[in-house]
Motif scaffolding. Structure first.
Motif, PDB file in Angstrom:
ATOM      1  N   HIS A   4       0.883  -1.160   0.000  1.00 24.36           N
ATOM      2  CA  HIS A   4       0.000   0.000   0.000  1.00 24.36           C
ATOM      3  C   HIS A   4       0.921   1.209   0.000  1.00 24.36           C
ATOM      4  N   THR A   5       0.842   2.005  -1.057  1.00 26.47           N
ATOM      5  CA  THR A   5       1.699   3.186  -1.125  1.00 26.47           C
ATOM      6  C   THR A   5       1.045   4.299  -0.314  1.00 26.47           C
ATOM      7  N   PRO A   6       1.702   4.746   0.760  1.00 29.92           N
ATOM      8  CA  PRO A   6       1.082   5.794   1.582  1.00 29.92           C
ATOM      9  C   PRO A   6       0.864   7.073   0.783  1.00 29.92           C
ATOM     10  N   VAL A   7      -0.292   7.669   0.966  1.00 32.71           N
ATOM     11  CA  VAL A   7      -0.678   8.861   0.201  1.00 32.71           C
ATOM     12  C   VAL A   7      -0.217  10.122   0.944  1.00 32.71           C
ATOM     13  N   LEU A   8       0.217  11.114   0.183  1.00 32.84           N
ATOM     14  CA  LEU A   8       0.631  12.413   0.734  1.00 32.84           C
ATOM     15  C   LEU A   8       1.632  12.240   1.884  1.00 32.84           C
ATOM     16  N   LEU A   9       2.573  11.334   1.702  1.00 35.97           N
ATOM     17  CA  LEU A   9       3.467  10.956   2.806  1.00 35.97           C
ATOM     18  C   LEU A   9       4.349  12.121   3.268  1.00 35.97           C
ATOM     19  N   SER A  10       5.040  12.766   2.317  1.00 33.92           N
ATOM     20  CA  SER A  10       5.949  13.837   2.760  1.00 33.92           C
ATOM     21  C   SER A  10       5.152  15.034   3.273  1.00 33.92           C
ATOM     22  N   GLU A  11       3.981  15.279   2.668  1.00 37.11           N
ATOM     23  CA  GLU A  11       3.143  16.392   3.111  1.00 37.11           C
ATOM     24  C   GLU A  11       2.637  16.146   4.535  1.00 37.11           C
ATOM     25  N   THR A  12       2.277  14.874   4.815  1.00 32.25           N
ATOM     26  CA  THR A  12       1.794  14.527   6.159  1.00 32.25           C
ATOM     27  C   THR A  12       2.907  14.740   7.179  1.00 32.25           C
ATOM     28  N   LEU A  13       4.092  14.301   6.806  1.00 34.44           N
ATOM     29  CA  LEU A  13       5.239  14.422   7.715  1.00 34.44           C
ATOM     30  C   LEU A  13       5.535  15.889   7.992  1.00 34.44           C
ATOM     31  N   GLU A  14       5.482  16.692   6.936  1.00 38.05           N
ATOM     32  CA  GLU A  14       5.815  18.101   7.092  1.00 38.05           C
ATOM     33  C   GLU A  14       4.796  18.813   7.987  1.00 38.05           C
ATOM     34  N   ILE A  15       3.527  18.506   7.759  1.00 34.99           N
ATOM     35  CA  ILE A  15       2.490  19.246   8.500  1.00 34.99           C
ATOM     36  C   ILE A  15       2.382  18.765   9.951  1.00 34.99           C
ATOM     37  N   LEU A  16       2.641  17.474  10.179  1.00 29.30           N
ATOM     38  CA  LEU A  16       2.549  16.948  11.550  1.00 29.30           C
ATOM     39  C   LEU A  16       3.864  17.126  12.299  1.00 29.30           C
ATOM     40  N   SER A  17       4.941  17.297  11.545  1.00 27.08           N
ATOM     41  CA  SER A  17       6.312  17.502  12.061  1.00 27.08           C
ATOM     42  C   SER A  17       6.577  16.911  13.454  1.00 27.08           C
ATOM     43  N   PRO A  18       6.674  15.578  13.529  1.00 29.45           N
ATOM     44  CA  PRO A  18       6.930  14.939  14.823  1.00 29.45           C
ATOM     45  C   PRO A  18       8.254  15.414  15.426  1.00 29.45           C
ATOM     46  N   LYS A  19       8.212  15.665  16.724  1.00 30.09           N
ATOM     47  CA  LYS A  19       9.424  16.091  17.432  1.00 30.09           C
ATOM     48  C   LYS A  19       9.929  14.908  18.257  1.00 30.09           C
ATOM     49  N   SER A  20      11.163  15.019  18.677  1.00 30.01           N
ATOM     50  CA  SER A  20      11.755  13.952  19.489  1.00 30.01           C
ATOM     51  C   SER A  20      10.867  13.689  20.721  1.00 30.01           C
ATOM     52  N   GLY A  21      10.539  12.423  20.913  1.00 31.39           N
ATOM     53  CA  GLY A  21       9.769  12.035  22.107  1.00 31.39           C
ATOM     54  C   GLY A  21       8.259  12.169  21.946  1.00 31.39           C
ATOM     55  N   ASP A  22       7.798  12.566  20.766  1.00 33.22           N
ATOM     56  CA  ASP A  22       6.349  12.748  20.582  1.00 33.22           C
ATOM     57  C   ASP A  22       5.579  11.446  20.760  1.00 33.22           C
TER      58      ASP A  22
END
Ligand SMILES: C[S@@+](CC[C@H](N)C(=O)[O-])C[C@H]1O[C@@H](n2cnc3c(N)ncnc32)[C@H](O)[C@@H]1O
Length: 311
Positions: A4-22
């Protein structure tokens, strides 16, 4: 092999921007593509709780995520059971993702009954361990409810004629397989049937899985699941999903204004991270046609939330 190819993967990462320890919550784990990247980005101290209604997808995702060890907890649950399905001591998250609808294995495996391209028992349940199959739904729902599915969820032209044909047929010849349903569609829509099959199958799938109710429940509990400063994104694939998300996010982010002066009296505890929603690039659509109708919307809970809205 299931992929399953994840959709909008880089956009999701950018907008959610996980921080260390999240602390991450993925309420639609699927095959774990988004989860994997989000958790990787949250580093060694990050953690993930992931839900999915589908035990087969969970088994595949478990393999992908086992490298993270105890930082991952996967729960077989419907997200309509939030927050009750979460451990009692883990109900606040810094990152929450919902990537709605079905995954590629659902479509690729004809035995699941999601596709009109193969003849198979009409199941369509994400969770094959509970609930009514599409065949059972068609056999047991009254005419008005069936009509509301095809008209309301499928926006099908001539929905009444199509429903009538189903009701007439099921009296002595039950609709058990996707092929039976296609046959009924051919009977009513003739050469135009291929145009309407996606709508017919999607409407049934939404009904079988109570998708609208589940989404509405999630949108209701989302504000309390987000920790101050937390971000949440929802990826939807059709207007019946995107509409409620857009409305709920707008309401959450709306400042309260004075009725006469129009000046802000209470600033909202949430802010919109995507004004119009994020859609895939032409390149992504070319490489993964299933992404073509996707739209991502995201919000952030302000840190000062608890001070602004204590009532
Ligand atoms: C689009 S896929 C997610 C794909 C995932 N983001 C990935 O990268 O692999 C949606 C997943 O959500 C699950 N799902 C849909 N509705 C659900 C619900 N109400 N509760 C729990 N899981 C659900 C489906 O079984 C499917 O595995």
């Amino acid at each position: 092999m299931h992929v399953h190819t994840p959709v909008l993967l880089s956009e999701t990462l950018e907008i959610l921007s996980p921080k260390s320890g999240d602390r991450i919550l993925d309420i639609t784990l699927g095959l774990g593509g988004h989860s994997e990247l989000l958790l990787q980005t949250a580093g060694e101290t990050g953690s993930l709780i992931a839900l999915d209604a589908d035990t087969e997808n969970i088994a595949l995702a478990e393999k992908k995520l086992e490298k993270f060890g105890t930082r991952v907890k996967i729960i077989h649950a419907n997200f309509s059971e939030l927050p009750g399905c979460l451990p009692e001591d883990r109900r606040q998250f810094d990152v929450i993702l919902a990537d709605l609808g079905l995954s590629s294995p659902h479509i690729d495996d004809p035995t699941r009954g999601f596709t009109f391209r193969a003849d198979a028992p009409l199941d369509m349940r994400f969770d094959r361990t509970s609930g009514m199959t599409a065949a059972l739904l068609i056999a047991s729902l009254d005419e008005i409810t069936l009509l509301s599915i095809f008209q309301g969820l499928g926006e099908l032209p001539n929905a009444r004629r199509f429903t009538d044909a189903i009701v007439a047929r099921r009296k002595d010849d039950p609709i058990r397989t996707s092929g039976d349903l296609v046959e009924t569609a051919n009977f009513i829509y003739g050469y135009k049937a291929p145009r309407y099959l996606p709508q017919i199958f999607q409407a049934l799938r939404i009904a079988v899985n109570h998708e609208q109710e589940a989404l509405s429940r999630f949108l209701t509990v989302l504000p309390t699941l987000l920790a101050p400063g937390g971000r949440s994104a929802v990826i939807s694939y059709h207007s019946l999903e995107d509409g409620p998300v857009k409305t709920a996010f707008r309401e959450l982010c709306a400042d309260q204004k004075h009725p006469f002066t129009g000046s802000i009296t209470t600033k909202s505890g949430f802010e919109m991270l995507s004004k119009k929603g994020v859609i895939p690039t032409a390149r992504e659509i070319r490489e993964n046609p299933r992404s073509r109708s996707a739209r991502l919307r995201a919000i952030r809970k302000r840190e000062e939330y608890t001070f602004l809205r204590t009532a």
